[in-house]
Write an enzyme that holds these catalytic residues in place. Structure first.
Site, PDB file in Angstrom:
ATOM      1  N   LYS A 182      14.403 -24.635  18.381  1.00 48.35           N
ATOM      2  CA  LYS A 182      15.556 -24.073  19.081  1.00 48.35           C
ATOM      3  C   LYS A 182      15.011 -23.266  20.255  1.00 48.35           C
ATOM      4  CE  LYS A 182      19.054 -21.611  20.186  1.00 48.35           C
ATOM      5  NZ  LYS A 182      19.019 -20.498  21.114  1.00 48.35           N
ATOM      6  N   GLU A 391       9.670  -1.559  24.717  1.00 47.77           N
ATOM      7  CA  GLU A 391       9.268  -2.711  25.537  1.00 47.77           C
ATOM      8  C   GLU A 391      10.279  -2.852  26.670  1.00 47.77           C
ATOM      9  OE1 GLU A 391       9.595  -6.753  23.738  1.00 47.77           O
ATOM     10  OE2 GLU A 391       7.522  -6.929  24.391  1.00 47.77           O
TER      11      GLU A 391
END
Ligand code: NDP
Length: 490
Positions: A182, A391
């Site tokens: 995917k 992040e």
């Protein structure tokens, strides 16, 4: 001349199941990061279609003969696949470039050949990793044999669509499994071409399938009862959801390659400050910082700090922000307009909190759009600020200074992440002490970033992940171990 016209690229906008392109599901609009223009739509798989893809893969695993093929024949088919990828470099690179953040010159010279070479690397493992004979009583034979797992569910990210997918698909297929991949809904197309080429190379139809979508496709895939393992690269948050789905649907093994906030430690004994500045700048501007291992925290010994920051800032100025289909482009666009806004708001908030904006700090206008973000340096920051802890996935470098080795290590320590770290010093003893003490899955010394050494595994500690991509470890994580004890005393 690598520049190309993005509207002339043929887009394979489908799923790929059982060796053929399959439509199905309502369309999702897909935009080019470079200019934020819609250029194709991709079908959003229904749960029934996910089911069909997995069942198809399971049938191919059981019936195509791939798992039982002699390992050398599996390797030969995979090497043919790698050759076809290299021969198809222009098509694949354009497909990669048009809809992702990868500039065409990088896609031609790195993404596509790196993907092909990774497939070759795993092909070579097929007949080199086996079981063991175990010491036991003299009238018994103890051994382990290994076998493929079945159908592996792979969920790959958008930052390096081909390469990240190949890190998951290549070891799984070399190890005899079938795969349902995917890709990210933002970069769904180049892997369809990758799957077409696998079939052309003689890998049986149904061994490599691609299922597209957004919303529930990843979760449906991870929970499917016929999936034996899930390998995922993406955020730590979604990684935890993937792990939960696997725990709740059969205690399936997972490989998770997640977030990072990697420190780069620079000591004042470095010999060539320009070279180090270039390295530090490259580690935060490559793919515009949209890299799990981006070296986003510079920790520099105070004696060399001012000079180093100034030089990094001038390397930033050399970056060329152009659409990915221009062959001069070096700075990548940000994946979406929403992400540009998110990065910008984090930087603004940090400045409000008292940080010093040394350079950058705003979106970068180009002829086509403002899809780029100016490489940014923030000083006067610390771990209490979100920009240092979280992040950012953008070209934002946070700088802190230190005096002693112990200070450096204490600044390097992160409350949750432990993906990678860089150490830049001329002192070998110091480098070794740092390597031993840093809490990171990868430590680079006097370099930063990946090499063509596929044998070196990559993966994080703590919330940065579980297991490894690349290396022998990734191959072995795609096989299960069966223990056998034979009594031949009678
Ligand atoms: P996510 O981490 O949210 O991953 C998105 C992918 O995961 C999609 O394919 C999605 O498919 C699937 N997914 C979402 N929920 C589940 C679930 N419960 N179970 C299984 N699969 C699921 O990444 P984004 O692309 O949204 O990026 C967000 C942030 O992640 C970035 O800003 C960056 O910080 C980080 N990131 C890190 C990367 C790395 O290399 N470590 C790479 C990319 C992003 P579906 O919606 O169909 O389920």
């Amino acid at each position: 001349m690598l520049s190309f016209n993005p509207s002339e690229v043929r887009i394979p906008n489908s799923h790929f199941i059982g060796g053929i392109a399959v439509d199905g599901g309502t369309g999702i609009d897909v935009k080019r990061p470079s200019d934020n223009q819609s250029y194709a739509s991709v079908p959003n798989a229904t749960p029934d279609l996910v089911d069909q893809a997995v069942e198809n893969a399971y049938r191919a695993f059981k019936e195509s003969g791939w798992a039982d093929l002699s390992p050398r024949d599996r390797a030969k088919a995979m090497k043919r696949w790698a050759n076809l990828i290299e021969n198809d470099v222009n098509t694949l690179a354009q497909l990669e470039s048009v809809g992702s953040t990868r500039p065409i010159s990088a896609a031609v010279n790195w993404d596509v050949p790196f993907c092909a070479e990774g497939i070759r690397f795993y092909a070579e493992y097929a007949d080199k990793c086996g079981g063991e004979v175990i010491p036991t009583q003299s009238d018994h034979l103890g051994m382990t044999i290994t076998e493929p797992l079945g159908v592996v569910g792979a969920i790959a990210p958008w930052n390096f669509p081909l390469v990240m997918a190949s890190w998951k698909v290549a070891p799984a297929i070399a190890a005899g499994n079938a795969v349902v991949l995917k890709p990210s809904e933002m970069t769904p197309f180049s892997v369809v071409r990758l799957a077409e080429l696998a079939v052309e190379a003689g890998i049986p139809s149904g061994i490599f399938n691609v299922i597209q979508g957004d919303g529930l496709v990843g979760d449906t895939l991870a929970r499917h009862p016929m999936i034996s393992k899930v390998t995922f690269t993406g955020s730590t948050h979604t990684g935890a959801l993937v792990m939960t789905a696997c725990a709740q649907s059969g205690t399936k093994p997972v490989t998770l390659e997640l977030g990072g906030k990697s420190p780069q430690l620079v000591f004042d004994d470095i010999k060539d400050i320009d070279k180090v500045a270039r390295r530090i700048a490259g580690a935060i501007t490559t793919n515009s910082g949209q890299v799990c291992v981006a070296g986003s925290r510079l920790l520099v010994q105070s004696g060399v700090a001012e000079q180093l920051i100034e030089r990094i800032s001038s390397v930033f100025e050399e970056q060329i922000a152009q659409s990915t289909w221009q062959d001069q482009a070096t700075l990548s666009p940000i994946i979406s307009a929403k992400e540009v806004d998110r990065i910008d708001s984090v930087v603004r908030k940090t400045v409000e909190e008292g940080a010093n904006l040394y350079t950058g700090g705003c979106p970068l206008e180009t002829a086509d759009s403002s899809a780029f973000y100016k490489p940014t340096i923030l000083t006067d920051v610390d771990m209490s600020m979100g920009v240092v802890r979280n992040e950012i996935f953008g070209p934002v470098l946070c700088v802190e200074t230190f005096e002693t080795d112990d200070d450096a290590l204490s600044l390097a320590s992160h409350p949750s992440y432990g993906l990678s770290a860089g150490v830049h010093t001329a002192d070998l003893n110091r480098a070794m002490r740092m390597v031993k003490s840093l809490d990171a899955g990868t430590v680079w010394v006097n370099r930063y970033g990946r090499s063509w050494d596929f044998a070196i595994p990559t993966g994080g500690f703590k919330s940065s992940g579980i297991g490894k991509d690349l290396g022998r470890q990734a191959y072995e994580a795609n096989r299960r171990v069966k223990s056998v004890l034979i009594d031949f005393s009678e």
